[in-house]
Design a protein around this motif. Sequence first.
Motif, PDB file in Angstrom:
ATOM      1  N   ALA A 127      15.601  -4.165   2.437  1.00 50.64           N
ATOM      2  CA  ALA A 127      16.779  -3.826   1.623  1.00 50.64           C
ATOM      3  C   ALA A 127      18.023  -4.608   2.036  1.00 50.64           C
ATOM      4  CB  ALA A 127      17.046  -2.326   1.717  1.00 50.64           C
ATOM      5  N   ASP A 128      18.050  -5.118   3.259  1.00 46.43           N
ATOM      6  CA  ASP A 128      19.189  -5.905   3.750  1.00 46.43           C
ATOM      7  C   ASP A 128      18.974  -7.399   3.568  1.00 46.43           C
ATOM      8  OD1 ASP A 128      20.526  -3.575   4.616  1.00 46.43           O
ATOM      9  OD2 ASP A 128      19.397  -3.593   6.496  1.00 46.43           O
TER      10      ASP A 128
ATOM     11  N   LEU B 232       5.573   0.330   1.294  1.00 50.96           N
ATOM     12  CA  LEU B 232       6.183   1.433   2.046  1.00 50.96           C
ATOM     13  C   LEU B 232       5.346   1.714   3.276  1.00 50.96           C
ATOM     14  CD1 LEU B 232       6.941   3.875  -0.897  1.00 50.96           C
ATOM     15  CD2 LEU B 232       8.575   2.442   0.324  1.00 50.96           C
ATOM     16  N   VAL B 233       6.036   1.864   4.400  1.00 51.51           N
ATOM     17  CA  VAL B 233       5.359   2.165   5.660  1.00 51.51           C
ATOM     18  C   VAL B 233       6.096   3.307   6.334  1.00 51.51           C
ATOM     19  CG1 VAL B 233       4.637   1.277   7.898  1.00 51.51           C
ATOM     20  CG2 VAL B 233       4.701  -0.244   5.943  1.00 51.51           C
ATOM     21  N   GLN B 234       5.351   4.328   6.712  1.00 56.92           N
ATOM     22  CA  GLN B 234       5.910   5.466   7.439  1.00 56.92           C
ATOM     23  C   GLN B 234       5.328   5.422   8.851  1.00 56.92           C
ATOM     24  OE1 GLN B 234       7.920   7.916   5.814  1.00 56.92           O
ATOM     25  NE2 GLN B 234       8.330   8.882   7.776  1.00 56.92           N
ATOM     26  N   VAL B 235       6.198   5.181   9.834  1.00 55.84           N
ATOM     27  CA  VAL B 235       5.774   5.190  11.236  1.00 55.84           C
ATOM     28  C   VAL B 235       6.607   6.245  11.943  1.00 55.84           C
ATOM     29  CG1 VAL B 235       5.525   3.852  13.352  1.00 55.84           C
ATOM     30  CG2 VAL B 235       5.190   2.732  11.141  1.00 55.84           C
ATOM     31  N   GLY B 236       5.963   7.351  12.258  1.00 52.80           N
ATOM     32  CA  GLY B 236       6.694   8.480  12.826  1.00 52.80           C
ATOM     33  C   GLY B 236       7.690   8.997  11.805  1.00 52.80           C
ATOM     34  N   SER B 237       8.943   9.106  12.205  1.00 57.86           N
ATOM     35  CA  SER B 237       9.970   9.588  11.285  1.00 57.86           C
ATOM     36  C   SER B 237      10.681   8.443  10.557  1.00 57.86           C
ATOM     37  CB  SER B 237      11.001  10.412  12.061  1.00 57.86           C
ATOM     38  OG  SER B 237      11.649   9.584  13.013  1.00 57.86           O
TER      39      SER B 237
ATOM     40  N   ARG C  42      10.825   5.466   7.909  1.00 61.13           N
ATOM     41  CA  ARG C  42      10.212   4.975   6.671  1.00 61.13           C
ATOM     42  C   ARG C  42      10.808   3.605   6.365  1.00 61.13           C
ATOM     43  NH1 ARG C  42       8.605   7.779   1.341  1.00 61.13           N
ATOM     44  NH2 ARG C  42       8.826   6.076  -0.137  1.00 61.13           N
ATOM     45  N   GLN C  43       9.958   2.620   6.229  1.00 64.49           N
ATOM     46  CA  GLN C  43      10.408   1.267   5.936  1.00 64.49           C
ATOM     47  C   GLN C  43       9.926   0.866   4.548  1.00 64.49           C
ATOM     48  OE1 GLN C  43       8.595  -0.606   9.390  1.00 64.49           O
ATOM     49  NE2 GLN C  43      10.635  -0.951  10.228  1.00 64.49           N
ATOM     50  N   GLN C  44      10.788   0.124   3.849  1.00 61.56           N
ATOM     51  CA  GLN C  44      10.474  -0.315   2.500  1.00 61.56           C
ATOM     52  C   GLN C  44      10.715  -1.817   2.413  1.00 61.56           C
ATOM     53  OE1 GLN C  44      12.546   1.945  -0.441  1.00 61.56           O
ATOM     54  NE2 GLN C  44      12.006   0.563  -2.102  1.00 61.56           N
ATOM     55  N   PHE C  45       9.748  -2.519   1.834  1.00 58.50           N
ATOM     56  CA  PHE C  45       9.820  -3.966   1.687  1.00 58.50           C
ATOM     57  C   PHE C  45       9.397  -4.357   0.283  1.00 58.50           C
ATOM     58  CE2 PHE C  45       8.510  -2.984   6.026  1.00 58.50           C
ATOM     59  CZ  PHE C  45       9.473  -3.641   6.774  1.00 58.50           C
ATOM     60  N   GLU C  46       9.753  -5.576  -0.085  1.00 57.74           N
ATOM     61  CA  GLU C  46       9.240  -6.178  -1.311  1.00 57.74           C
ATOM     62  C   GLU C  46       8.471  -7.415  -0.902  1.00 57.74           C
ATOM     63  OE1 GLU C  46      10.679  -8.563  -5.298  1.00 57.74           O
ATOM     64  OE2 GLU C  46      12.119  -7.308  -4.259  1.00 57.74           O
TER      65      GLU C  46
END
Length: 160
Positions: free
Chosen positions: A96-97, A144-149, A151-155
């Motif tokens: 997102a950045d 979308l990747v959820q690792v523990g708490s 959450r990461q989002q990529f394109e």
Amino acid sequence: MDKFLLQQQVLERLADDLLQADQAARVAHETATHEENIAENKYDTLGLEASYLATGQARRAEAIREAMADWRQFRPRAYDPGLGIQIGALVCLVDADDRQQHLFLGPNGGSMKLQSGAQLVQVISSDAPLAQAMLGKGEGDEVLVQVGSIRQQFEVLRVD
């Protein structure tokens, strides 16, 4: 980026790691079996600890040998949009950045960062959560990747 050159870099790095692990196992074994390290009482555990260390280093060396065998047999293929991202893909993700990261999906045992020209490439195992989230995706898809708490989002920008 050339996948086959990246594969060779992974094999070279694994070979270096194997040399270090073998040497560490040898040193630990020599320490464990040295006559000065024979236990004189139940609290004298240097030889026992060195024995455990030698066993661990030998297991590490064996795991590296297995990873090297997997990487030697690995044949990265060209990207097929019909299948989406598969093992062997070179993927460019953006978050997102607008930060980009370049990933090379490979067999187990090759998780490392490599330099390909001016580009930093993260090699990830097919078992990694990010790799699992990317499988089957294509350019423009969201990952979308959820690792523990967290959450990461990529394109997915590009796939080779």
